[in-house]
Design an enzyme around this catalytic site. Structure first.
Site, mmCIF file in Angstrom:
data_model
loop_
_atom_site.group_PDB
_atom_site.id
_atom_site.type_symbol
_atom_site.label_atom_id
_atom_site.label_comp_id
_atom_site.label_asym_id
_atom_site.label_seq_id
_atom_site.Cartn_x
_atom_site.Cartn_y
_atom_site.Cartn_z
ATOM 1 N N HIS A 1 -4.722 2.052 10.887
ATOM 2 C CA HIS A 1 -5.103 2.281 9.509
ATOM 3 C C HIS A 1 -4.398 3.487 8.897
ATOM 4 O O HIS A 1 -3.830 3.371 7.824
ATOM 5 C CB HIS A 1 -6.610 2.338 9.264
ATOM 6 N N TYR B 1 -1.506 4.689 5.234
ATOM 7 C CA TYR B 1 -1.400 5.845 4.338
ATOM 8 C C TYR B 1 -0.099 6.595 4.568
ATOM 9 O O TYR B 1 0.417 7.239 3.665
ATOM 10 C CB TYR B 1 -2.636 6.753 4.475
ATOM 11 N N HIS C 1 -3.562 -9.179 0.343
ATOM 12 C CA HIS C 1 -3.928 -7.786 0.048
ATOM 13 C C HIS C 1 -2.781 -6.828 0.356
ATOM 14 O O HIS C 1 -2.387 -6.027 -0.476
ATOM 15 C CB HIS C 1 -5.177 -7.411 0.834
ATOM 16 N N PHE C 2 -2.215 -6.937 1.564
ATOM 17 C CA PHE C 2 -1.251 -5.876 1.894
ATOM 18 C C PHE C 2 0.146 -6.139 1.348
ATOM 19 O O PHE C 2 0.984 -5.247 1.405
ATOM 20 C CB PHE C 2 -1.278 -5.499 3.385
ATOM 21 N N HIS C 3 0.375 -7.330 0.792
ATOM 22 C CA HIS C 3 1.631 -7.473 0.048
ATOM 23 C C HIS C 3 1.518 -6.823 -1.335
ATOM 24 O O HIS C 3 2.535 -6.551 -1.973
ATOM 25 C CB HIS C 3 2.066 -8.936 -0.048
ATOM 26 N N ARG D 1 -4.186 -16.608 8.385
ATOM 27 C CA ARG D 1 -2.918 -15.891 8.396
ATOM 28 C C ARG D 1 -2.253 -16.103 9.742
ATOM 29 O O ARG D 1 -2.837 -16.695 10.641
ATOM 30 C CB ARG D 1 -3.164 -14.392 8.150
ATOM 31 N N ARG D 2 -1.019 -15.603 9.909
ATOM 32 C CA ARG D 2 -0.343 -15.571 11.211
ATOM 33 C C ARG D 2 -0.310 -16.933 11.900
ATOM 34 O O ARG D 2 -0.469 -17.035 13.120
ATOM 35 C CB ARG D 2 -1.051 -14.596 12.150
#
Lengths: 272, 588
Positions: free
Chosen positions: B234, B238, B385-387, B448-449
């Site tokens: 995580h 950041y 989300h993370f794209h 996903r994946r």
């Protein structure tokens, strides 16, 4: 420290938002009784699941009037039970189901598509998840954690069936001869198990037919079980009635069927 | 007004080289991205289903480890050197960390691309392959090169951080009592966070996974290595984000024509990230058996407080931009928006990146909700989300910033400014299509994946085909955008005329560092509190995991080396299939 008034207002609003989100999640978890998958289950040995309670004979068992336990072993690349090889998981409508899932190899998931029945499956750990099923419906089970080159082939079914179509009787075994001598009895030892939690009865039906002579026989036997019990019965065919030649037989318990054929010979060859 | 390369030519070469490495990783990552997008949406299969996972591993590792972190070390080196206004202490040391990171990248790349070979050679006693994805969850096992490569890469970043701390200490001895310049402050707090976070992955690899892949120990505890991964996994998000924040706080107000609104608040934000980034990793494990609900709850509350620094950033950045717009003559409640330099690809790219980050923040709140998470965990919602976050907030900021950095680092003017503007807009549009559809299919339960997320036994309760079309369309637009990015970069490098590049100085904030108490600059204090918070958040969970599963896992745990049918077998199967289909068509 000098903070602009607008900054202060924004800061307060942001903190209120954060606390409010934590409050709604806490209510939405504790208040609505959405339990997390956690550490309440004992660990298991992924290399010796056949010695672990529940996983020695994975599948559905009834534990209360409308409550069922389902033990599932995830593996590369399927579910036992659940997938095509091991057969779909059947549970009745209006039931509460406790799934206990573990893995015998790598990390998988056990996820009922479109529902919040979704958990990681880690070798050595047992994921316990409880869900209520109201209506008859077929749910796809998929693995949503990459587990190897055929990961995308890993699927299964949880079928919620109408009450009247549901039973937990298993036709475990029929011990039948391959050939008998004319005049002797052919005997069929039938073993049936019940995974219901209470006293139940079911019917075992035996049918046999000699196609050449046209002779046939049909016998029904009522079987009575205590909770989680096994019952045995024996069917007999008098070969004098059937004559020589092959006859076909089937044993039926609910929707489970075993069948085979027996050769009736004038004289048995001795294995000397 | 001089450019960075005029002031620090030797350092500019390191920064430049780091960014070129980032671009190479971006190119490879993007190629892998479009291959898998077209595969899983069932549009076109250039690869086999098994190779999909090699492609996916490469996409993840090259994008979020190589591209982001190579660009980060470039930005951070620039930030420290320019804001302290002093060259590095020892250039050989700087090239040493560059070397560590390069060798690490190459080793991991060799292991991953071994997965494409028909018959991978045996090296160090196991097949060269690493189809284990970015998260490398044991007992799936990669080739030792993969783990060694990651370790060398991380050690390189540690040394880079040491380089910057060295510069800071040298500066400090000459400037006692002065406030740390804001960009350097941001770099140092981020690096302290990184040192703490990488202890997790370093322990996971050096103590458990590497000895296991070399055959020195037989088993691992999969929950333990997974938890140690997320201890790092995580905060690493950041780590990707902080250089983007640094650019939003420093470069963006300048480009908007103004100055940063508040230096003190910027420092508070970076301190909050240092404190809160690490003790939250268990929120990736809400669905893990063997971890108590209480630990998950603590991770959830910590995660929600991590919203605070991002919400504060939204305020400060927008306020700074508005100030800039008003300096440029902008008026009215929203009319000032028109006065912003929208034709500047650097500015526009970063603004679009920030907008998408807001959307990503909202889907992130859903992920962090430990109850709702059950609906979306490991569905396509999550990559959606993370794209938005790393894939746009970070990647688009980096690409847009490249249009500012490359002139600063080469002294050459940007060529193809309008192409660059089209490029950043295309990235935004492509991501809107792709991520929206990914979130929506995720809610239908599409995993996903997964190479082929279509199944025999059931149908999804929604129009997956239409969403797939949008995902493929978005992916295609993104690929086009990447191509334009490389066109602009190559044109600039080959054709850019020397001179005339604006200076790299950053204007003073409206509210300066003297408006915050000196304790904000006490790095030791914040590092101490951060460590205490991590100890509080992780001691009990880790102790419980070790007690349950054993330090090295139960005896019955086996290893599962990754590997798949090779390229040649696949090609021959493909040819056979084509011939068979062709004959059927001809003779029908």
């Amino acid at each position: 420290m000098q903070i602009h008034n607008y900054e202060k207002m924004w800061l307060v609003a942001a903190l209120v938002l954060i606390v409010a989100i934590i409050a709604t999640i806490t209510y939405g978890t504790v208040g609505l009784g959405i339990a997390m998958v956690d550490d309440t289950e004992d660990t298991v040995d992924p290399g010796a699941l056949e010695e672990e309670d529940g996983f020695d004979d994975p599948g559905v068992t009834q534990v209360g009037e409308n409550e069922y336990d389902v033990h599932v072993i995830a593996y590369q690349f399927g579910y036992d039970p659940g997938d095509e090889v091991n057969g779909e998981i059947q549970i009745p409508e209006d039931s509460e189901v406790n799934f206990y899932v573990t893995s015998r190899d790598v990390i998988h998931s056990f996820s009922l598509v479109g529902t919040n029945v979704n958990t990681m499956v880690v070798p050595g750990e047992v994921a316990a998840i409880t869900a209520e099923f109201d209506e008859p419906e077929r749910y796809g089970i998929i693995c949503n954690e990459y587990c190897g080159p055929q990961h995308h082939d890993m699927e299964g079914i949880v079928a919620v069936v109408p009450e009247e179509d549901f039973h937990l009787f298993t036709l475990e075994d029929v011990e039948a001869p391959d050939e008998v001598e004319l005049g002797d009895d052919a005997t069929f030892d039938v073993t049936v198990s019940s995974d219901h939690y209470d006293e139940r009865t079911t019917t075992a039906t035996f049918e046999a037919e000699n196609e050449t002579t046209g002779e046939e026989v049909e016998v029904e036997e009522e079987l009575t079980f205590d909770g989680h019990d096994t019952a045995e019965t024996t069917f007999t065919v008098d070969t004098d009635d059937f004559g020589t030649g092959d006859f076909d037989w089937t044993v039926t318990v609910e929707d489970e069927i075993e069948s085979g054929s027996v050769a009736v010979l004038e004289e048995l060859e001795e294995d000397e | 007004m001089s450019t960075f390369v005029d002031d620090f030519p030797a350092e500019a070469k390191v920064v430049r080289s780091s960014m070129y490495n980032a671009f190479v990783a971006l190119a490879i990552g993007a190629l892998m991205g479009i291959l898998q997008t077209l595969y899983r949406t069932d549009v076109f299969h250039f690869i086999s289903a098994e190779q999909y996972y090699t492609v996916l591993t490469a996409h993840g590792v090259f994008m979020v480890i190589s591209f982001t972190i190579w660009f980060l070390v470039g930005v951070f080196a620039w930030a420290v050197i320019s804001s302290l206004d002093r060259g590095v202490e020892d250039l050989r040391f700087t090239w040493a960390w560059f070397g560590f990171m390069t060798v690490g990248t190459l080793l991991a790349a060799i292991a991953i691309f071994g997965g494409f070979m028909s018959d991978p050679p045996e090296v160090l006693g196991s097949e060269l392959s690493a189809d284990v994805l970015f998260t490398f969850y044991a007992p799936l096992e990669a080739h030792p090169f993969f783990y060694i490569g990651l370790v060398l890469f991380v050690v390189g970043t540690w040394l880079a951080g040491a380089d910057w701390f060295r510069s800071y200490l040298a500066w400090r001895s000459e400037n006692p009592g002065e406030r740390i310049p804001l960009p350097t402050f941001m770099v140092l707090t981020t690096m302290i966070m990184w040192y703490i976070a990488t202890l997790g992955v370093a322990t996971s690899i050096l103590v458990f996974l590497l000895p296991w892949s070399l055959g020195l120990v037989d088993t691992v505890n999969p929950t333990l290595t997974r938890t140690l991964f997320w201890f790092f996994g995580h905060p690493v998000v950041y780590f990707w984000l902080m250089p983007a924040y640094l650019l939003w706080y420093t470069l963006l107000p300048k480009l908007a024509g103004g100055r940063l609104f508040s230096d003190p608040l910027a420092r508070v934000v970076f301190v909050l990230f240092l404190l809160l980034s690490t003790p939250v990793g268990i929120h990736h494990q809400y669905l893990d058996p063997g971890i108590a609900e209480g630990f998950k709850f603590i991770a959830m509350t910590n995660t929600m407080f991590l919203l605070l620094p991002s919400l504060l950033t939204a305020f400060t950045v927008v306020a700074s931009i508005e100030h800039g717009a008003r300096q440029r003559g902008g008026e009215g409640r929203l009319g000032w928006l028109k006065a912003l330099p929208w034709k500047d690809p650097v500015f526009t790219g970063m603004i679009f990146a920030g907008l998408m980050f807001a959307a990503g923040g909202f889907s992130g709140m859903v992920n962090a909700g430990m109850n709702i998470n059950y609906l979306v965990h490991n569905t396509l919602w999550v990559p959606g989300h993370f794209h938005l976050t790393v894939g746009t907030a970070v990647a688009l900021t980096f690409m847009a910033a490249s249009y500012w950095f490359i002139p600063q680092l080469t002294g050459k003017q940007l060529v193809g400014r309008s192409i660059a503007l089209v490029q950043v807009v295309l990235w935004f549009v492509g991501m809107v299509f792709m991520t929206n559809a990914m979130h929506r299919t995720g809610m239908l339960g599409v995993p996903r994946r997964t190479a082929e997320p279509w199944y025999d036994g059931f149908e999804y309760a929604g129009n997956v085909a239409e969403h797939n079309f949008q995902i493929a369309l978005g992916g295609t637009i993104l690929t086009l955008s990447i191509l334009l990015f490389f066109v602009v970069i190559l044109l600039t490098l080959l054709r850019g005329s020397k001179g005339g590049v604006e200076g790299s100085s950053i204007p003073e904030p409206l509210s300066g560092p003297d408006h915050s108490p000196a304790v904000i600059d006490n790095l030791k204090l914040w590092a101490g509190i951060a460590i205490v918070l991590v100890i509080m958040a992780y001691t009990l969970p880790l102790a419980s995991i070790v007690e349950r599963g054993g330090l090295f896992g139960p005896d019955g745990m086996r290893s599962f080396p990754s590997g798949n049918p090779g390229f040649l077998e696949y090609t021959s199967l493909f040819v056979q299939m084509v011939i068979q289909n062709a004959t059927e068509v001809i003779f029908r």
